[in-house]
Scaffold this active site. Sequence first.
Site: not given
Length: 375
Positions: A246, A307
């Site tokens: 991320h 996700e």
Amino acid sequence: MSSGLEDVVAAETVLSDVDGAAGRLVIRGHRLEELAGQRTFEQVVHLLLDGFFPELPDPSALAAALGAARVDVFERCAPLLDRLARLDPFDGVRAGVALLPDGDALGDALRLIAAPGVLTAALVRARRAERPLAPDGGLGHAADVLRMLTGVAPGRESAAALDRYLVTVCDHGLNASTFAARVVASTRAGLASSVLAGLSALKGPLHGGAPGPVVAMLDAIAARGDARAWLEGELARGERLMGFGHRVYRVRDPRADALQAGVRRLGDAGAHPAVAARLALAQSVERAALELLREAKPGRSLQTNVEFYTAVLLEAVGFPPEAFTCVFAMSRTAGWIAHAREQRATGRLIRPQSRYVGPRPASAEGAPEALLTAS
Ligand code: ACO
């Protein structure tokens, strides 16, 4: 210049705060843990829109208003569903959203928030040669979308799991799609234009397009039976492991925990016998991936992002992988709209600078200046 605008602050917002070092997400003063599984999607939409639309009804009336917006969207788009269904679901949703008015009123906002759910359900059904189902404006948003998708009233646990997902991903600082939405809002275009910009940015696999490939990864590992070897092969080919890493979080994304808890609840409820086995597989893949990423990129803390468990949860409630990004848009549209309104109220035209590194114009003699300098 900051590549990828990393660490650049480009807006002030009251909407959400992402603390990447502590792994904390705050949405309008509430920690994610106080919202996910505790509030409905409609309540969180109210939280996001509050103060940005003078005509916003009180929270108890917003569910009915969103229900009416679903009905409105279905009526507007129904004549075109056959044509939209020739596109893949995400492109079909984007084309459907482009048919909606580009206004700035609450009615425009609610139609846009309603649209991805209505269109996703109809387009997934159309691909299965099933008739689209009209919305039931009296149901909650999550329950109605699942009913329109499957044709049967969803179990309480499935509706709660989807609701938890929608709450979890509704807003997340100045991510790529939200930035795109704010850039468009800064030009004073309408809300549909901002949402279309957000949708387009969401599509890519580095942002909202990752969970479909997560399912492919889990399937491939389930078939092969050796997570580490499969993941090593991916990294050796220079591939990224979807659902990990991320830009902001250096620790585990708190949304991963919220969604993992949602999947666990579904498994515990017993109504979805395959879910517990899928969750166990996902957890073992996650462990192997984190170990490998630690070894492969020791200088960069790559952790599980939202996700990974998004994929497991959306699969469990019945969405096909090709529709996962559309479901993300069902939720994030509310965040984009709040950001668009905030940008209009408090921001200026977003217009950064670029540094030119191309060839210089030809000099008076006709040779490019860059070449003259180089020679
Ligand atoms: N698998 C393997 N390596 C990775 C991964 C990954 N998932 N993520 C980052 N890396 C590596 C990069 O290859 C890079 O290595 P290098 O320095 O040797 O070149 C290093 O880690 C840093 O990567 P960046 O690309 O600089 O990190 P950035 O902040 O730009 O990327 C991103 C963040 C795009 C999310 C990235 O981690 C990624 O591609 N993850 C996989 C896709 C994914 O899961 N996307 C969903 C993100 S959540 C969301 O948007 C809703």
